[in-house]
Design an enzyme around this catalytic site. Sequence first.
Site, PDB file in Angstrom:
ATOM      1  N   ASN A 129       0.258  -1.232   5.259  1.00  0.00           N
ATOM      2  CA  ASN A 129       1.199  -0.523   6.142  1.00  0.00           C
ATOM      3  C   ASN A 129       0.630  -0.677   7.539  1.00  0.00           C
ATOM      4  O   ASN A 129      -0.272   0.068   7.918  1.00  0.00           O
ATOM      5  CB  ASN A 129       1.206   0.990   5.850  1.00  0.00           C
ATOM      6  CG  ASN A 129       1.995   1.383   4.628  1.00  0.00           C
ATOM      7  OD1 ASN A 129       3.165   1.730   4.705  1.00  0.00           O
ATOM      8  ND2 ASN A 129       1.338   1.358   3.483  1.00  0.00           N
TER       9      ASN A 129
ATOM     10  N   GLU B  81      -6.014   8.643   7.951  1.00  0.00           N
ATOM     11  CA  GLU B  81      -6.554   8.248   6.628  1.00  0.00           C
ATOM     12  C   GLU B  81      -7.935   8.841   6.377  1.00  0.00           C
ATOM     13  O   GLU B  81      -8.288   9.190   5.256  1.00  0.00           O
ATOM     14  CB  GLU B  81      -6.613   6.723   6.513  1.00  0.00           C
ATOM     15  CG  GLU B  81      -5.264   6.115   6.225  1.00  0.00           C
ATOM     16  CD  GLU B  81      -5.366   4.689   5.743  1.00  0.00           C
ATOM     17  OE1 GLU B  81      -5.924   4.441   4.668  1.00  0.00           O
ATOM     18  OE2 GLU B  81      -4.884   3.802   6.482  1.00  0.00           O
TER      19      GLU B  81
ATOM     20  N   CYS C 254      -4.889  -2.950   2.872  1.00  0.00           N
ATOM     21  CA  CYS C 254      -4.601  -2.922   4.309  1.00  0.00           C
ATOM     22  C   CYS C 254      -5.796  -3.257   5.199  1.00  0.00           C
ATOM     23  O   CYS C 254      -6.189  -4.401   5.311  1.00  0.00           O
ATOM     24  CB  CYS C 254      -3.969  -1.593   4.673  1.00  0.00           C
ATOM     25  SG  CYS C 254      -3.093  -1.711   6.245  1.00  0.00           S
TER      26      CYS C 254
ATOM     27  N   ASN D 115      -7.106   6.334  -1.722  1.00  0.00           N
ATOM     28  CA  ASN D 115      -5.990   5.413  -1.495  1.00  0.00           C
ATOM     29  C   ASN D 115      -6.218   4.278  -2.508  1.00  0.00           C
ATOM     30  O   ASN D 115      -7.134   3.480  -2.348  1.00  0.00           O
ATOM     31  CB  ASN D 115      -6.056   4.916  -0.037  1.00  0.00           C
ATOM     32  CG  ASN D 115      -4.849   4.091   0.365  1.00  0.00           C
ATOM     33  OD1 ASN D 115      -4.121   3.598  -0.483  1.00  0.00           O
ATOM     34  ND2 ASN D 115      -4.664   3.925   1.666  1.00  0.00           N
TER      35      ASN D 115
ATOM     36  N   LYS E  78      -9.545   2.137  -1.845  1.00  0.00           N
ATOM     37  CA  LYS E  78      -9.746   1.568  -0.499  1.00  0.00           C
ATOM     38  C   LYS E  78     -11.070   2.006   0.118  1.00  0.00           C
ATOM     39  O   LYS E  78     -11.378   3.216   0.163  1.00  0.00           O
ATOM     40  CB  LYS E  78      -8.572   1.993   0.387  1.00  0.00           C
ATOM     41  CG  LYS E  78      -8.571   1.408   1.793  1.00  0.00           C
ATOM     42  CD  LYS E  78      -7.257   1.773   2.468  1.00  0.00           C
ATOM     43  CE  LYS E  78      -7.123   1.247   3.883  1.00  0.00           C
ATOM     44  NZ  LYS E  78      -5.812   1.594   4.464  1.00  0.00           N
TER      45      LYS E  78
ATOM     46  N   GLU F 146       0.854  -1.202   0.000  1.00  0.00           N
ATOM     47  CA  GLU F 146       0.000   0.000   0.000  1.00  0.00           C
ATOM     48  C   GLU F 146       0.891   1.254   0.000  1.00  0.00           C
ATOM     49  O   GLU F 146       1.918   1.280   0.674  1.00  0.00           O
ATOM     50  CB  GLU F 146      -0.853  -0.024   1.282  1.00  0.00           C
ATOM     51  CG  GLU F 146      -1.763   1.168   1.476  1.00  0.00           C
ATOM     52  CD  GLU F 146      -2.401   1.176   2.869  1.00  0.00           C
ATOM     53  OE1 GLU F 146      -1.719   0.837   3.864  1.00  0.00           O
ATOM     54  OE2 GLU F 146      -3.593   1.526   2.957  1.00  0.00           O
TER      55      GLU F 146
HETATM   56  N1  CDV Z   1      -3.043   1.317   6.619  1.00  0.00           N
HETATM   57  C1  CDV Z   1      -3.960   0.652   7.344  1.00  0.00           C
HETATM   58  O1  CDV Z   1      -5.083   0.443   6.895  1.00  0.00           O
HETATM   59  N2  CDV Z   1      -3.580   0.284   8.580  1.00  0.00           N
HETATM   60  C2  CDV Z   1      -4.456  -0.357   9.515  1.00  0.00           C
HETATM   61  C3  CDV Z   1      -4.047   0.044  10.911  1.00  0.00           C
HETATM   62  C4  CDV Z   1      -4.571   1.378  11.214  1.00  0.00           C
HETATM   63  C5  CDV Z   1      -4.455  -0.936  11.953  1.00  0.00           C
HETATM   64  C6  CDV Z   1      -4.437  -1.870   9.387  1.00  0.00           C
HETATM   65  O2  CDV Z   1      -5.521  -2.454   9.366  1.00  0.00           O
HETATM   66  O3  CDV Z   1      -3.379  -2.467   9.355  1.00  0.00           O
END
Ligand code: CDV
Length: 320
Positions: free
Chosen positions: A199, A143, A174, A107, A124, A47
């Site tokens: 991430n 975010e 993510c 995103n 996203k 990501e």
């Molecule tokens: N970049 C993300 O979406 N990170 C989230 C964090 C905030 C927990 C994740 O689900 O990994």
Amino acid sequence: MSHILTVAAAQMGPIQRTDSRDDVIARMLKLVEGAAHRGAHIVVFPELCLTPFFPRWYYETMEEADQWFDTQWPPAGMQAVLDLARQKGVMLQFSYAEKTPDNHHFNTASLVSRHGEEVLKYRKIHLPGHAEYIAERPLQHLEKRYFEVGNLGFPVRRLDFEGVATFNAGMLLCNDRRWPEAWRELGLQEVDLVMIGYNTPVANLDVKHEQPPHLKVLHSNLVVQAGCYQNNCFAVSVAKAGVEDGHAMFGNSIIVNPFGEIIAQASTWSDELLVADCDLRLCHVNRASTFNFSAHRRPEYYRRIVDQTGWKRPEHTLTV
Ligand code: CDV
């Protein structure tokens, strides 16, 4: 047709604020070169793979945050990576902060054919974090301030990688991976391969509840393994890893098969390639038995899942 799709997870180490776009592109070129050398048909990047994970920084205005957004496709510098991929005959998935011509911010993940054309875009949907600065948090996660909820749903594209395999491809980003609804949206379109960039910080985001780091890894594996098993697909789940701007991200990129087994796993917090052969026929094993959706799903009893967001506990309490 071989039925074997060879996939590469191109985990990336940290991207520091001081790193230039050229530095990042040079690393991506090396990863694509290595993946092609190891016979990969598709290379998947993390990501926001072109920038640091900037939502940990607070900007008062969107104009200030815009420095991290790309306004064109392909994003600045990416043409060189796409050219190399085309030359090597591999597909690419990468993700970046997208600003559209009509000033929307997403995103975004982009899947590119071996001929250099974007064949699938995903924006996203499950944006984590918060929209305002919260002083008591050790780490901001903004975010919800910088991105809008994706407006493309959960698309799946049927792709014929000529001479190799025909397969159905989908993407998550993510936090999406933690939501069974997102997986089932893809599963219902008979997805064979889910590409996920992430991430995820080691630090606790919840200021009230301490979570030991091992739980972060457990939860990340758990959701991807369950998602694959319950939806009959492979996943390439790829991290940005290591200490970026003083904040550690746990990495632990994995490739998972439709039985929920991890078939490749990262062992560093740096740029690292994981390569695995995915026999796409495995996606059909449970489609014909345990997870034969046509035979066993009962959507007439799933209304609450789409009609309700939060909790509604039973109205009455029974004394027992
Ligand atoms: N970049 C993300 O979406 N990170 C989230 C964090 C905030 C927990 C994740 O689900 O990994």
